[in-house]
Design an enzyme around this catalytic site. Structure first.
Site, PDB file in Angstrom:
ATOM      1  N   ARG A 228      42.247  28.206 -33.069  1.00 14.54           N
ATOM      2  CA  ARG A 228      43.666  28.560 -33.028  1.00 14.54           C
ATOM      3  C   ARG A 228      43.863  29.796 -32.158  1.00 14.54           C
ATOM      4  O   ARG A 228      42.941  30.567 -31.912  1.00 14.54           O
ATOM      5  CB  ARG A 228      44.183  28.841 -34.441  1.00 14.54           C
ATOM      6  CG  ARG A 228      43.987  27.694 -35.427  1.00 14.54           C
ATOM      7  CD  ARG A 228      44.346  28.135 -36.834  1.00 14.54           C
ATOM      8  NE  ARG A 228      44.252  27.064 -37.810  1.00 14.54           N
ATOM      9  CZ  ARG A 228      43.145  26.756 -38.503  1.00 14.54           C
ATOM     10  NH1 ARG A 228      42.042  27.465 -38.308  1.00 14.54           N
ATOM     11  NH2 ARG A 228      43.149  25.770 -39.366  1.00 14.54           N
TER      12      ARG A 228
ATOM     13  N   HIS B 265      48.902  25.134 -28.736  1.00 13.45           N
ATOM     14  CA  HIS B 265      48.294  24.528 -29.926  1.00 13.45           C
ATOM     15  C   HIS B 265      47.824  23.105 -29.658  1.00 13.45           C
ATOM     16  O   HIS B 265      46.952  22.587 -30.362  1.00 13.45           O
ATOM     17  CB  HIS B 265      49.286  24.540 -31.085  1.00 13.45           C
ATOM     18  CG  HIS B 265      48.672  24.159 -32.398  1.00 13.45           C
ATOM     19  ND1 HIS B 265      47.843  25.011 -33.093  1.00 13.45           N
ATOM     20  CD2 HIS B 265      48.738  23.010 -33.127  1.00 13.45           C
ATOM     21  CE1 HIS B 265      47.434  24.416 -34.207  1.00 13.45           C
ATOM     22  NE2 HIS B 265      47.954  23.215 -34.246  1.00 13.45           N
TER      23      HIS B 265
ATOM     24  N   ARG C 109      43.953  22.725 -29.225  1.00 18.21           N
ATOM     25  CA  ARG C 109      43.165  22.524 -30.450  1.00 18.21           C
ATOM     26  C   ARG C 109      43.290  21.072 -30.933  1.00 18.21           C
ATOM     27  O   ARG C 109      42.308  20.461 -31.343  1.00 18.21           O
ATOM     28  CB  ARG C 109      43.633  23.498 -31.525  1.00 18.21           C
ATOM     29  CG  ARG C 109      43.048  23.271 -32.915  1.00 18.21           C
ATOM     30  CD  ARG C 109      43.496  24.390 -33.838  1.00 18.21           C
ATOM     31  NE  ARG C 109      43.523  23.982 -35.231  1.00 18.21           N
ATOM     32  CZ  ARG C 109      42.478  24.016 -36.042  1.00 18.21           C
ATOM     33  NH1 ARG C 109      41.306  24.418 -35.598  1.00 18.21           N
ATOM     34  NH2 ARG C 109      42.594  23.654 -37.311  1.00 18.21           N
TER      35      ARG C 109
ATOM     36  N   HIS D 242      39.448  23.274 -41.959  1.00 16.49           N
ATOM     37  CA  HIS D 242      40.387  22.735 -42.937  1.00 16.49           C
ATOM     38  C   HIS D 242      39.666  22.372 -44.218  1.00 16.49           C
ATOM     39  O   HIS D 242      38.467  22.159 -44.232  1.00 16.49           O
ATOM     40  CB  HIS D 242      41.068  21.475 -42.386  1.00 16.49           C
ATOM     41  CG  HIS D 242      42.165  21.783 -41.442  1.00 16.49           C
ATOM     42  ND1 HIS D 242      42.929  20.804 -40.857  1.00 16.49           N
ATOM     43  CD2 HIS D 242      42.653  22.955 -40.960  1.00 16.49           C
ATOM     44  CE1 HIS D 242      43.828  21.357 -40.072  1.00 16.49           C
ATOM     45  NE2 HIS D 242      43.669  22.659 -40.111  1.00 16.49           N
TER      46      HIS D 242
ATOM     47  N   TYR E 184      30.101  21.697 -46.557  1.00  9.02           N
ATOM     48  CA  TYR E 184      29.774  21.850 -45.152  1.00  9.02           C
ATOM     49  C   TYR E 184      28.723  22.943 -44.950  1.00  9.02           C
ATOM     50  O   TYR E 184      27.786  22.787 -44.181  1.00  9.02           O
ATOM     51  CB  TYR E 184      31.052  22.186 -44.361  1.00  9.02           C
ATOM     52  CG  TYR E 184      30.788  22.548 -42.927  1.00  9.02           C
ATOM     53  CD1 TYR E 184      30.428  21.585 -41.999  1.00  9.02           C
ATOM     54  CD2 TYR E 184      30.885  23.868 -42.502  1.00  9.02           C
ATOM     55  CE1 TYR E 184      30.182  21.916 -40.683  1.00  9.02           C
ATOM     56  CE2 TYR E 184      30.640  24.213 -41.186  1.00  9.02           C
ATOM     57  CZ  TYR E 184      30.282  23.233 -40.283  1.00  9.02           C
ATOM     58  OH  TYR E 184      30.028  23.567 -38.986  1.00  9.02           O
TER      59      TYR E 184
END
Length: 391
Positions: A205, A311, A314, A337, A346
């Site tokens: 971002r 944006h 991304r 996210h 993860y």
């Protein structure tokens, strides 16, 4: 004459008024004798209302009717004041309240706001307001505030009951092709080429790029560690905050095709200290959207693109990563996210899977660049070319 005769009731009292209508009264759990908020056409209607009120008290669902007399405006201000919010979020909520919520509800108490009022307000927002996305944000905020009022036992139920009203349905954003990404990187001022490439190939971002420090970049391992973000407030101040969730704190492996461009950027444009910013303006100041937007508009025009926002880079990177065969968990980890649980899953996997994604993106980029004629609007057309000093 009013008919007040009859057997004494076990709960509450019913009497006929001179008008012929019936009034119901009861003693609440707080010991206060209270009348029904309205009269009834028949005695049976009044008795039914009392039966419902008695059942609420027995089940512990009774709400003090005086509690809802709190001004919505005052309660919303208190709600906002009591929340630990990030500066950008607080600024957003203040704007939504001032511009879109209080104009409709500031003169009402919590108890006066009914479903029909919310429906009318929401329709007005959609018909004459700021757009569907802002309407969804405003609706979610109103619903959240009134949910807290329910928890505080000031109102019995939340009148925000419009199905799907809080869902943001943003228009589909453009996805750039790989050649378009490199055309844009070549067209933009050399100082910002690595910024464009990392936004795409590290799924970063704007705020994450503006906060990126030199010690978070490991070119040998081809990793970028995201651990902070910059928010720019309306008063012009820059605030460095942690990512929105734990999943936002992540390490991303980048494709090798952008390593040379990033290496050149660190050598020429980044601050020198290990804790220095990777991306700064021409005078060494932190990045600001307003200053960068001029460079962005020129680069978009030079690359022959239109309707593309920063944006969207991304968004393009996320799309490319999904095309490599990455799993949902892989994508959530790469994009930052997901819930804390998803982030932990993860973090407990090895970085090999993320490296495979970056390697697959390498192959995809190189293949697509080979399939088109060379176009070089700004002095570079490949990852290697972009790493070289501009002439």
């Amino acid at each position: 004459m009013p008919n007040n005769k009859g057997k004494r009731r076990r709960f509450g009292a019913v009497r006929q008024l001179p008008s012929g209508r019936w009034q119901a009264r009861y003693r609440g759990p707080d010991g206060i004798d209270r009348p029904a908020p309205h009269t009834f056409a028949t005695k049976k209607d009044a008795e039914r209302w009392l039966a419902v009120k008695e059942a609420e008290i027995i089940r512990g669902e009774w709400t003090n009717p005086d509690a809802g007399a709190v001004s919505f405006k005052e309660y919303a201000a208190e709600w906002l004041r009591d929340r630990a919010l990030k500066p950008k979020t607080r600024q957003l909520y203040e704007g939504l309240l001032r511009l879109h919520i209080l104009p409709a509800f500031e003169g009402m108490t919590l108890g006066e706001i009914k479903d029909r009022h919310v429906r009318r307000w929401h329709k007005e927002l959609l018909d004459h307001g700021p757009g569907e996305v802002t309407a969804a944000k405003a609706y979610r905020l109103l619903r959240t505030i009134l949910n807290t009022a329910v928890e505080d036992e000031l109102i019995r139920r939340n009148p925000c009951r419009i199905k799907g009203a809080g869902i943001e349905r943003s228009p589909e954003r453009p996805v750039l092709s790989v050649p378009q990404v490199f055309d844009l990187a070549a067209a933009i001022e050399p100082r910002y080429r690595a910024l464009v490439l990392l936004a795409v190939f590290a799924s970063m971002r704007w705020g994450e790029l503006a906060a990126l420090r030199r010690h978070c970049v490991d070119l040998d391992a081809r990793t970028v560690r995201i651990e902070a973000s910059v928010s720019e407030l309306k008063d012009g101040s820059l605030v460095v905050v942690r990512p929105k969730s734990e999943a936002g704190r992540r390490t991303v492996v980048i494709p090798s095709v952008v390593v040379d461009a990033l290496r050149f950027h660190l050598t020429v444009y980044a601050e020198r200290s290990p804790d220095g910013l990777v991306f700064v303006g021409p005078k060494g100041a932190p990045l600001r959207r307003a200053n960068f937007s001029r460079q962005w508009r020129r680069a978009i025009a030079k690359a022959g693109l239109s309707g593309v926002h920063f944006h969207d880079l991304r968004h393009t990177g996320n799309t490319l990563a999904s095309r490599t065969g990455a799993t949902l968990k892989d994508l959530m980890g790469r994009m930052g996210h997901g819930s804390s649980r998803a982030a932990m899953i993860y973090l407990h996997t090895t970085s090999d899977r993320d490296r495979l994604i970056a390697d697959a993106m390498d192959t995809l980029v190189i293949d697509e660049l080979k399939r088109r004629p060379r176009r070089d609007p700004g002095g570079g057309g490949s990852g290697t070319d972009l790493a070289r000093p501009p002439k």
